[in-house]
Scaffold this motif. Structure first.
Motif, PDB file in Angstrom:
ATOM      1  N   ARG A  38      34.670  41.046  44.672  1.00  0.00           N
ATOM      2  CA  ARG A  38      35.617  41.223  43.984  1.00  0.00           C
ATOM      3  C   ARG A  38      35.449  40.282  42.918  1.00  0.00           C
ATOM      4  O   ARG A  38      35.591  39.498  41.783  1.00  0.00           O
ATOM      5  CB  ARG A  38      37.174  41.517  44.320  1.00  0.00           C
ATOM      6  CG  ARG A  38      37.439  42.782  45.006  1.00  0.00           C
ATOM      7  CD  ARG A  38      38.753  42.650  44.853  1.00  0.00           C
ATOM      8  NE  ARG A  38      38.921  42.265  46.234  1.00  0.00           N
ATOM      9  CZ  ARG A  38      41.050  42.105  46.593  1.00  0.00           C
ATOM     10  NH1 ARG A  38      41.788  41.527  45.767  1.00  0.00           N
ATOM     11  NH2 ARG A  38      40.215  41.565  47.691  1.00  0.00           N
ATOM     12  N   LEU A  39      35.212  38.722  43.415  1.00  0.00           N
ATOM     13  CA  LEU A  39      34.584  37.200  43.011  1.00  0.00           C
ATOM     14  C   LEU A  39      33.838  37.242  42.627  1.00  0.00           C
ATOM     15  O   LEU A  39      33.503  37.006  41.126  1.00  0.00           O
ATOM     16  CB  LEU A  39      34.899  35.347  43.875  1.00  0.00           C
ATOM     17  CG  LEU A  39      35.818  36.124  44.382  1.00  0.00           C
ATOM     18  CD1 LEU A  39      36.258  34.801  45.371  1.00  0.00           C
ATOM     19  CD2 LEU A  39      37.071  35.278  42.606  1.00  0.00           C
ATOM     20  N   ARG A  40      32.967  37.781  43.056  1.00  0.00           N
ATOM     21  CA  ARG A  40      31.478  38.090  42.540  1.00  0.00           C
ATOM     22  C   ARG A  40      31.084  38.789  40.990  1.00  0.00           C
ATOM     23  O   ARG A  40      31.060  38.686  40.093  1.00  0.00           O
ATOM     24  CB  ARG A  40      30.279  38.425  43.128  1.00  0.00           C
ATOM     25  CG  ARG A  40      29.695  36.917  44.010  1.00  0.00           C
ATOM     26  CD  ARG A  40      28.883  37.235  44.945  1.00  0.00           C
ATOM     27  NE  ARG A  40      28.667  38.502  45.549  1.00  0.00           N
ATOM     28  CZ  ARG A  40      28.978  38.492  46.850  1.00  0.00           C
ATOM     29  NH1 ARG A  40      29.081  37.609  47.391  1.00  0.00           N
ATOM     30  NH2 ARG A  40      28.994  39.210  47.690  1.00  0.00           N
ATOM     31  N   ASP A  41      31.481  40.141  41.261  1.00  0.00           N
ATOM     32  CA  ASP A  41      32.117  41.441  40.356  1.00  0.00           C
ATOM     33  C   ASP A  41      32.443  40.038  38.731  1.00  0.00           C
ATOM     34  O   ASP A  41      32.348  40.770  37.517  1.00  0.00           O
ATOM     35  CB  ASP A  41      32.851  41.910  40.971  1.00  0.00           C
ATOM     36  CG  ASP A  41      32.058  43.237  41.459  1.00  0.00           C
ATOM     37  OD1 ASP A  41      30.700  42.547  42.014  1.00  0.00           O
ATOM     38  OD2 ASP A  41      32.330  43.569  42.164  1.00  0.00           O
ATOM     39  N   ASN A  42      33.872  39.537  38.806  1.00  0.00           N
ATOM     40  CA  ASN A  42      34.602  39.375  37.786  1.00  0.00           C
ATOM     41  C   ASN A  42      33.793  37.421  37.676  1.00  0.00           C
ATOM     42  O   ASN A  42      34.461  37.210  36.405  1.00  0.00           O
ATOM     43  CB  ASN A  42      35.914  39.400  37.756  1.00  0.00           C
ATOM     44  CG  ASN A  42      36.294  40.643  38.224  1.00  0.00           C
ATOM     45  OD1 ASN A  42      36.595  41.329  37.246  1.00  0.00           O
ATOM     46  ND2 ASN A  42      36.839  40.708  39.103  1.00  0.00           N
ATOM     47  N   LEU A  43      33.054  36.793  38.465  1.00  0.00           N
ATOM     48  CA  LEU A  43      33.040  35.275  37.410  1.00  0.00           C
ATOM     49  C   LEU A  43      31.195  35.377  37.589  1.00  0.00           C
ATOM     50  O   LEU A  43      31.041  34.672  39.155  1.00  0.00           O
ATOM     51  CB  LEU A  43      33.791  33.947  38.439  1.00  0.00           C
ATOM     52  CG  LEU A  43      35.768  34.877  38.865  1.00  0.00           C
ATOM     53  CD1 LEU A  43      35.993  34.338  39.261  1.00  0.00           C
ATOM     54  CD2 LEU A  43      35.630  34.037  37.179  1.00  0.00           C
ATOM     55  N   GLN A  44      30.578  35.779  37.112  1.00  0.00           N
ATOM     56  CA  GLN A  44      29.204  35.973  37.192  1.00  0.00           C
ATOM     57  C   GLN A  44      28.659  34.573  37.214  1.00  0.00           C
ATOM     58  O   GLN A  44      27.567  34.063  37.808  1.00  0.00           O
ATOM     59  CB  GLN A  44      28.254  36.149  35.769  1.00  0.00           C
ATOM     60  CG  GLN A  44      28.876  38.115  35.781  1.00  0.00           C
ATOM     61  CD  GLN A  44      29.761  38.662  35.545  1.00  0.00           C
ATOM     62  OE1 GLN A  44      31.006  37.542  34.801  1.00  0.00           O
ATOM     63  NE2 GLN A  44      29.983  39.800  35.970  1.00  0.00           N
ATOM     64  N   ARG A  93      41.534  34.409  36.042  1.00  0.00           N
ATOM     65  CA  ARG A  93      40.964  35.540  35.496  1.00  0.00           C
ATOM     66  C   ARG A  93      40.168  35.344  36.898  1.00  0.00           C
ATOM     67  O   ARG A  93      40.627  36.526  38.109  1.00  0.00           O
ATOM     68  CB  ARG A  93      39.443  35.920  35.074  1.00  0.00           C
ATOM     69  CG  ARG A  93      38.977  36.734  35.161  1.00  0.00           C
ATOM     70  CD  ARG A  93      37.634  36.270  33.597  1.00  0.00           C
ATOM     71  NE  ARG A  93      36.164  35.589  34.179  1.00  0.00           N
ATOM     72  CZ  ARG A  93      35.978  34.285  33.761  1.00  0.00           C
ATOM     73  NH1 ARG A  93      36.967  34.537  32.584  1.00  0.00           N
ATOM     74  NH2 ARG A  93      35.068  33.795  33.891  1.00  0.00           N
ATOM     75  N   ILE A  94      40.623  34.683  37.973  1.00  0.00           N
ATOM     76  CA  ILE A  94      40.276  34.434  39.565  1.00  0.00           C
ATOM     77  C   ILE A  94      41.084  35.017  40.626  1.00  0.00           C
ATOM     78  O   ILE A  94      41.617  36.423  41.449  1.00  0.00           O
ATOM     79  CB  ILE A  94      40.337  32.567  40.165  1.00  0.00           C
ATOM     80  CG1 ILE A  94      38.897  32.217  39.313  1.00  0.00           C
ATOM     81  CG2 ILE A  94      39.740  33.105  41.255  1.00  0.00           C
ATOM     82  CD1 ILE A  94      38.817  30.757  39.698  1.00  0.00           C
ATOM     83  N   SER A  97      40.790  38.966  39.801  1.00  0.00           N
ATOM     84  CA  SER A  97      40.323  39.350  40.424  1.00  0.00           C
ATOM     85  C   SER A  97      40.335  39.337  41.887  1.00  0.00           C
ATOM     86  O   SER A  97      39.933  40.896  42.695  1.00  0.00           O
ATOM     87  CB  SER A  97      38.887  38.382  40.743  1.00  0.00           C
ATOM     88  OG  SER A  97      38.476  38.393  39.554  1.00  0.00           O
ATOM     89  N   VAL A  98      41.494  38.662  42.819  1.00  0.00           N
ATOM     90  CA  VAL A  98      41.578  39.085  44.166  1.00  0.00           C
ATOM     91  C   VAL A  98      42.972  39.655  44.567  1.00  0.00           C
ATOM     92  O   VAL A  98      43.241  40.205  45.211  1.00  0.00           O
ATOM     93  CB  VAL A  98      41.284  37.397  45.165  1.00  0.00           C
ATOM     94  CG1 VAL A  98      39.886  37.155  44.948  1.00  0.00           C
ATOM     95  CG2 VAL A  98      42.065  36.419  44.623  1.00  0.00           C
TER      96      VAL A  98
END
Length: 135
Positions: A38-44, A93-94, A97-98
């Motif tokens: 989820r973190l990788r998907d939302n924070l490129q 945003r973090i 995401s989680v």
């Protein structure tokens, strides 16, 4: 020196850590692989080359994400350094995401996105600058 923000599942009606039940046991944010996905998907730009410690660098700030090695992931600690209010949107945003809520460790209050909630971030920067000027 950093501004510290703890992300975990907290009661929605608690405005601060003092308003939480003493026996509260937060549910996990998710499994380690799911939280990291989820973190990788939302924070490129997130660097998760070390899956326990993420790094995110912006134009005037840097965030370290202490995800830890536990599975499931109970919480994430953010260590925010630098300056500029644009980092507040990244923190939000973090959290989005989680899941969970963000606790400003310096004030003991949960971040809500309201302008008054920047007190901890601005206070950290003022304190840091005062210390640096004094050295």
């Amino acid at each position: 020196m950093s501004w510290d923000v703890l992300i975990f599942h907290a009661p929605a009606d608690a405005g601060s850590v003092d308003q939480m039940p003493e026996d509260f046991d937060p549910p996990p944010l998710g499994t380690g692989p799911d939280v990291r996905r989820r973190l990788r998907d939302n924070l490129q730009d997130l660097d998760l080359s070390d899956p326990e410690w993420g790094h995110l660098v912006g134009p005037t700030w840097h965030i370290e994400l202490n995800i830890g090695s536990h599975d499931p992931v109970d919480s994430i600690m953010l260590y925010v350094r630098g300056g500029g209010d644009d980092v507040l949107a990244v923190v939000a945003r973090i959290v989005a995401s989680v899941g969970g809520r963000a606790l400003d460790v310096s004030t003991g209050e949960f971040l809500t996105g309201e302008p008054t909630q920047t007190v901890g971030w601005h206070g950290f920067q003022q304190y840091r600058d005062q210390i640096l000027r004094g050295s």
